[in-house]
Design an enzyme around this catalytic site. Structure first.
Site, PDB file in Angstrom:
ATOM      1  N   HIS B   7       0.824  -1.210   0.000  1.00 21.20           N
ATOM      2  CA  HIS B   7       0.000   0.000   0.000  1.00 21.20           C
ATOM      3  C   HIS B   7       0.856   1.258   0.000  1.00 21.20           C
ATOM      4  O   HIS B   7       2.046   1.211   0.323  1.00 21.20           O
ATOM      5  CB  HIS B   7      -0.980   0.031   1.184  1.00 21.20           C
ATOM      6  N   HIS B  79       4.063   7.035   3.717  1.00 20.06           N
ATOM      7  CA  HIS B  79       5.008   5.926   3.574  1.00 20.06           C
ATOM      8  C   HIS B  79       4.569   4.962   2.489  1.00 20.06           C
ATOM      9  O   HIS B  79       3.431   5.012   2.016  1.00 20.06           O
ATOM     10  CB  HIS B  79       5.216   5.180   4.910  1.00 20.06           C
ATOM     11  N   GLU B 130       7.855   0.911   4.940  1.00 20.98           N
ATOM     12  CA  GLU B 130       7.378  -0.124   5.855  1.00 20.98           C
ATOM     13  C   GLU B 130       7.575  -1.474   5.167  1.00 20.98           C
ATOM     14  O   GLU B 130       7.339  -1.602   3.963  1.00 20.98           O
ATOM     15  CB  GLU B 130       5.880   0.096   6.141  1.00 20.98           C
TER      16      GLU B 130
END
Lengths: 134, 134
Positions: B7, B79, B130
């Site tokens: 994502h 992010h 991440e």
């Protein structure tokens, strides 16, 4: 209207150094750098399987991403590119909703040889959105 | 090491307003908001076919994204989350390469109930990355 995420563009001050990080530290596979004089950038694509990361280095001080790097000297996420099936229909619908198209509102030919438009980041929570007709 | 882009997270000051823009202006399909107290955020996911967009609103001033919004009041890309098959192997390899892991270096359980780690944005051209084990 919003189709697949075609790529995430990341502006970088040093394309060779950024490419080495993605290749050596993150273990990614990169394309050779392509110079795109009409866009003012040199670009490297990283295929992550379901989408692409586009690393952008400005060709000169007039590059559209030079101002971004002046504010963010170490680089950063620059834009998200979504695919649309009909870019003029998408533009007309966005304008009816009050969204602003950057430039003169006419599609340009993007890095993949396809028509693209950019939407004003102030209308989309500070995110610069590119639409590409596929 | 780098797997699929799971994502793109976008921090927003007003989740209801941002959701309305993605739903009404961009024609996207959104999940219902989920409150994640352990992460200090309320989150809405947008499925764009090949990946997801995650809209994040801070729950309070202690939220990890409150400082980001203080610097970027209208929001912005926060992010990128990539999938990895073995998060501890990925962490060990990154640390050997000199990359810095945020926090104590131990995986936490992320929004999808899976182990996650965050990498220092200064090591990756200003991009907060991440990693999520899938």
């Amino acid at each position: 209207m919003l189709g697949r995420l075609n790529h995430v563009a990341i502006a970088v001050p040093d394309l060779a150094a950024a490419s080495a990080v993605y290749r050596d530290t993150l273990g990614a596979t990169l394309t050779e750098p392509q110079v795109l004089p009409e866009h003012g950038v040199t670009v490297v694509f990283i295929d992550v399987g379901n989408t692409k990361i586009e690393l952008l280095e400005p060709l000169n001080a007039q590059s559209p991403i030079a101002a971004f790097l002046a504010k963010n000297p170490s680089g950063g996420m620059h834009h998200l590119c979504y695919e649309v099936t009909d870019i003029l229909a998408a533009r007309n619908q966005l304008q009816l909703q009050g969204a602003r198209i950057l430039g003169d509102g006419e599609p340009k030919i993007g890095a993949h040889g396809k028509p693209v438009l950019f939407l004003h980041p102030k209308d989309f929570n500070g995110t610069l959105i590119e639409l590409e007709q596929v």
